[in-house]
Motif scaffolding. Structure first.
Motif, PDB file in Angstrom:
ATOM      1  N   LEU A  78       0.840  -1.203   0.000  1.00  0.00           N
ATOM      2  CA  LEU A  78       0.000   0.000   0.000  1.00  0.00           C
ATOM      3  C   LEU A  78       0.874   1.251   0.000  1.00  0.00           C
ATOM      4  N   LEU A  79       0.317   2.359  -0.524  1.00  0.00           N
ATOM      5  CA  LEU A  79       1.027   3.627  -0.597  1.00  0.00           C
ATOM      6  C   LEU A  79       1.047   4.272   0.792  1.00  0.00           C
ATOM      7  N   VAL A  80       2.234   4.680   1.270  1.00  0.00           N
ATOM      8  CA  VAL A  80       2.334   5.344   2.574  1.00  0.00           C
ATOM      9  C   VAL A  80       2.269   6.852   2.372  1.00  0.00           C
ATOM     10  N   ASN A  81       1.264   7.473   3.019  1.00  0.00           N
ATOM     11  CA  ASN A  81       0.970   8.893   2.798  1.00  0.00           C
ATOM     12  C   ASN A  81       1.583   9.806   3.853  1.00  0.00           C
ATOM     13  N   ASP A  82       1.928   9.230   4.983  1.00  0.00           N
ATOM     14  CA  ASP A  82       2.333  10.015   6.144  1.00  0.00           C
ATOM     15  C   ASP A  82       3.689  10.707   5.908  1.00  0.00           C
ATOM     16  N   PRO A  83       3.732  12.079   5.894  1.00  0.00           N
ATOM     17  CA  PRO A  83       4.988  12.792   5.600  1.00  0.00           C
ATOM     18  C   PRO A  83       6.113  12.401   6.548  1.00  0.00           C
ATOM     19  N   LYS A  84       5.784  12.126   7.812  1.00  0.00           N
ATOM     20  CA  LYS A  84       6.820  11.745   8.770  1.00  0.00           C
ATOM     21  C   LYS A  84       7.502  10.457   8.340  1.00  0.00           C
ATOM     22  N   LYS A  85       6.672   9.453   8.011  1.00  0.00           N
ATOM     23  CA  LYS A  85       7.230   8.164   7.604  1.00  0.00           C
ATOM     24  C   LYS A  85       8.082   8.309   6.339  1.00  0.00           C
TER      25      LYS A  85
END
Lengths: 444, 444, 444, 444
Positions: A78-85
């Motif tokens: 899945l695409l990770v959207n979280d800017p921190k990650k």
């Protein structure tokens, strides 16, 4: 596709793809100019250094941009959207290398040293070659993309590697000659005594010529090592060439074997069939039918298709056969009025086959073991047109066939074995009665 | 074959085949003369140009002819007869290229320029190399034709490509030297200072010698690049050679692997069998029988044959086994008087096997699970001659075998399993009764 | 072996084998001396010509002998004894060539010409190379003989071909230089101006050195073609080398791929197993058992063995399993007193398996689906010794297993599935009763 | 691991492993210094001879140690502890060679001869190369160890062989020049007339340069054989190179073919699937599902996993499926309260499958042929969460499915076919009743 957060750039966005392709071109330029500057710097005009700073700028922008591009998680797909990650992942992986390969060391060196010919700073400039990992990962991606021909991608990759090796080796070898105290005791100075006064072009071509002469092991000997330093570099380069040549040949063999395997398999099957016919003195007609059928099978790639379907899960195979065959089966007179569930069961058990023109499908007096549907093409003797059934009386009444059915055109045919058909009819009594009455109405 | 319209020429007509072969010879001549004219033109006699015009004439005739030759449609596998369709197809595909490669540019150039040594017109002449696509498509066709040996065709193709590459490279390299302002600073001029006055033969041989020395990477160094132009051409040629050599080796590996695979498979099977025998300390006699059987199987190519048959559709397999076995089975005493339908069913289920001399077919006290027909060869202990049955009492009365049957010659045997035989007998009661009475009459 | 007629020599006679081997040695000598004489004849002492006549004598004897050696017919695989047939076969095949290659042309030439240096007669002498077909057919025979290592035979063949090519090319190249009008314009004369006065040894070594330098494409350039004749020969030789090198590499690749395939397959299987264990987080103990079992299977080559047996006809498989397992099964307490026919049926259905030490054979509470015989090795928990049965109560009374059986040593085990065992018992009622009483007697 | 006797050293002891690795390093040093001493001895300082004696000392210690290290018997796969057997085995195998390669011949020679430059003693020193068998057996061991990458090990081995060959050839060639009476007529003397006065470093680099130039067939020609001795050595070395190069290429091809096979298989399957979709004009959605499923299967390596499991014996497969699935199945509402034996039987028959996100598992109206357990992941429409059953009503009541089940995430699913489930329920009546009541309680 899931919705992206504000400010984030989708990695599937066509504009991002264009940007990536543009960077690849810059990388190719860097890979070419970087060894050239390193070796021929003393005589190079200052123009490339300005271009270098612009190129560095683009890569600096890309470093920024990477913080705003989601990535695909390797476990969940899945695409990770979280800017921190995104930031954590980048900072803990390539970030430091990317930054190091973007710092304009040449411009910095000018602050300390008027001419910028310091060998230390030049080495730092070579860090820019780190950018080549983009090209490497691009090739890895293209190799798995079936829109591109595998052989072409693989060859392009090998040619790129070869050209880069030749370019680097030529530049390093020139650098060694250039720095050697006695210019007449160098590989180039022995032939062109005043080579430092010659033009950049002739020196570059000579270096490349030596490089490729050595790589291909042609080794004319007109240019050869004259001192221990050059011999040492020659030893390393030749060892590398041994490996590179073997790698090139290995890859080419791989491609040749793969590209000819289909033709060879075809030849083997045809050969086996015609030897079988010759050994058993089969009549001409049967031999021709055999060879025609094998040719057709080869052209329509029948074997591979079946393997592909076998790999899929049941629900997927069900929806494929439903899509392909439901209408054809429903339209047959024998199945008028039967429940759609019955037809679905039937469809799941069916197998598609192609027949070449003038091939026998059912022989007279053959025992009735299969029921056939003609999907496309034409069949004579029993005068079947598209969408008709072949052999239904034989199968349902267990009588030997009274006609031979033979194709006149390339025909696609669905086949269901008698035992499976009777099994399905037994499970669905009412549908069986309808079929029996359909059969009687037509064949009286 | 369907009837052709008037004026059309069948592509399968033997005379058309001869015409095509004749054109191939002309193409080979063109491929040889064209680079030669291009490079050595200044000193060439005018004779080849007359020949050229004649050759161009033949190709012009072929362009006309192509409008009258039907083609095979790629979808329906049928011959297209319609002259309009033929014309449309040709005009929209190779027509323009074919015309360009046929225009006699040399003769035209003589109208404008007295000597015809203009480089521009010479380049146009090189367009004639377009004709090589005929050779290329001929090889593609021959590769799929099992009447020709695959290795021979493939090697011929590779040798042709190599020779053409050597020829072209030699000619171009000479052209570069010929046009260079200072003749003593060229690869040939450094060795033969007045090379322009030397005969065509010695210059041609020297050019070829340089070319092959470079292609094979021997690179003696007696002839080598002397100026930047020659270095550049050398770089390109050597890069091409790297690729060509890898391609040659890849193809050769492919052929070697394929040609030795049968011997290696045979060795692997024999090795596994004799290791098995050694590990389990099998008696000498059993080991010999095993090895004999495997050798025979390898010679008669038994495995491949079965695979070939499995690929065919049912009707075809039926007609093959009918043709091969019907008479043999009908002639057996046990099946005298039974219906031909019964025999047909039997025949469909039968499998052919070969036995080496001195091999056991049935062992004494073996449980009766198969019925055998001796098609050819001879068997002792049970004294069976050709056309006889083995094991029928055991199978039908379910008794253990009272004799061991062993072959004395190479024998072909048909086998049907007991369960299938009894299944067919049960379906055909009347035939079963006849068989039982046949059995009793003989074995009382 | 069938009895031979008087005066005939069996081709399997060890003395005939020795004679053939002796001739092969003579062929090798001929292949070496023949090109040498051809090229260096003018300066050769007369000793080799005497040896030649003796060698020719031996081959003349072999021609006679061939009329007395029976041959194996290709169709019937039988030895043909009839002297007429032997003579017809030889006269219609190699006889003429054999005679031509045996005529002592050199001695004949001395009758016409005092010195025997006539080139025409020398060419006739080259006909002796026809004898090489013996070497070629010897290699073809050895390749199929599993007593010899395939790689060794193949490499020997390739090395022989390479050495012969080097030898011939060196000799021919020397001949060209020797016959050239101007000795200083030859490849050898340019370096050794008075080469004709030099010793045979130094000239021969120089010729071989040039030959191998060119074959391996090293091409130092210290010796190189100086005139058109030598260039032409160089072109031919280098083209041949291109082909030969590719052929050598192809063969080596073939051998490498084949020799490493077993290790690679083993690695792939172990890798797949340990990845499976890692992905599913299997306990350490199960993973170890899996890897042990795979290693054992690889060492005992279990897979290949099964394939070998599957290829054999039924009677042969029957006699193998009878030989291997009959005694073991007969000795088990459960089968005391049952008919030998019953045991034979049982034995046919059994399968042998190997278990590594500390591997589970039956788990507690497993549903009973197979009966096991311990052939060799040892098993704990159920304390089974060699020749004992495992799981018989579970299988016959349909109860879950009450013990786990685990091997302590490397063990060989026979397995028969419950359904097959019960099927055989049902067919043989009386034996079934004996088994049941055997079971009750022991397990009460 | 079994207990060792006192004083014995386990071959699996980490300290012993370290000792072995240390010896390998010493072997590498010996392999480098030994030819160097042999060729350049006259000018070598005496330091290496002291080091040599120390190295010999370590190997002497290892010879002692070997008598205290148990070995693994090849037949029983067990460790042999008996000191007598260990001694007998070592004395009858490598002991003599090991001792010979450890005797300090150089030091002994000093007793007889002041300078120790005797060629005979030097040859004895070369016996130390026997130690290389340790490296050879180390590579054979590493190749079978899946913790190391096969390609890396193989390449390291080949590079080591190549470097050793280059080193030896350079040294021998120098030795020949060094011993030649006329120093100006040697390969090195022709270029460096007073080479004996030059430093060791420049002479060593020049020898290596010649060696690698010849091995890679570059053959510049600046250094080449000048006398018959050097030509002879050159001939041998080039013949060896031909073989070595072919072997390198063969190995590289092998590695390339193996390393790209997975990508190519993947491409072939995807290509076949998309061609199938294109030919039959399947809807976009089905095509995407097909390609997704194939990609997933490729990533999770599904095919290989199944093959791995099939190879294992039944008890092992049973314990694996028990470990993986027992809890999941036991937790399903349908199997609350049933006997654990029933669940075990169920678990043995189950198969695990992975589904990509958005893939259909069961289609509406599909005939119910399988029961599914969702192990991990998620499924919509039927709103199943982890550990739930899919399709149980259809399977048990034989009704068509009323929902389509589609995955939303990557899901792992267990499948059992309806016929097998019903078969197990029939065998265990009581459990069947519990299941039926479970079904009614929930679905009312």
């Amino acid at each position: 596709p899931p919705k992206l957060r504000k400010y984030l750039v989708s990695p599937y966005d066509p504009r991002y793809k264009v940007w990536e392709t543009f960077l690849i071109i810059l990388v190719v330029y860097s890979a070419w100019i970087c060894p050239l500057e390193f070796a021929f710097l003393r005589y190079l005009p200052s123009a490339p250094f300005v271009v270098d700073d612009v190129v560095n700028g683009f890569f600096a922008v890309d470093i920024m941009l990477t913080f705003f591009v989601p990535f695909v998680d390797k476990k969940s797909y899945l695409l990770v959207n979280d800017p921190k990650k995104i930031a954590v992942r980048y900072l803990s992986s390539w970030f430091v290398f990317d930054v190091c390969s973007t710092v304009p060391f040449h411009s910095i060196s000018l602050l300390f040293n008027e001419h910028g010919h310091d060998l230390g700073f030049k080495f730092l400039n070579v860090l820019r070659l780190w950018r080549l990992r983009r090209v490497s990962s691009m090739f890895a991606r293209l190799e798995k993309d079936i829109r591109f021909n595998y052989a072409v991608i693989r060859c392009t990759k090998l040619i790129s590697v070869t050209l880069f090796a030749i370019h680097c080796a030529g530049c390093i070898n020139y650098l060694i000659a250039d720095r050697y105290p006695d210019p007449r005791r160098t590989w180039i100075g022995a032939v062109m005594p005043n080579f430092r006064e010659d033009g950049l072009w002739i020196r570059y071509v000579t270096a490349m010529y030596w490089s490729i002469t050595t790589l291909t092991t042609t080794g004319y000997g007109d240019l050869h090592a004259e001192n221990a330093r050059e011999m040492l570099f020659g030893i390393c380069y030749m060892l590398f060439n041994l490996w590179l040549t073997a790698y090139l040949i290995g890859n080419m063999t791989n491609l040749v074997v793969h590209s000819t395997s289909r033709t060879r398999d075809f030849r083997d099957v045809v050969q086996a069939a015609s030897e079988f016919a010759a050994r058993n003195q089969l009549p001409q007609q049967i031999e021709e039918q055999m060879l025609n059928h094998i040719c057709l099978r080869y052209k329509t790639d029948g074997l591979k298709q079946q393997e592909t379907l076998d790999v899929l899960p049941k629900a997927m195979r069900f929806s494929i056969s439903h899509y392909l065959f439901f209408r054809v089966v429903q339209g047959a007179y024998l199945f008028k009025g039967v429940s759609s569930r019955f037809i679905q069961q039937l469809v799941t058990e069916m197998q598609a086959e192609y027949f070449a023109p003038k091939e026998d499908i059912i022989l007279q007096n053959d025992s009735p073991s299969d029921l056939y549907f003609l999907v496309s093409g034409a069949v004579v003797y029993g005068r079947a047109a598209e969408g008709e059934l072949l052999g239904e009386i034989g199968v349902l009444c267990n009588k030997p066939q009274s006609f031979t059915f033979r194709t006149t055109k390339l025909s696609q045919i669905l086949r269901i074995s008698r035992s499976k058909l009777l099994g399905i009819i037994q499970e669905n009594r009412e549908d069986g009665d309808i079929i029996r009455s359909n059969l009687q109405q037509v064949n009286v």
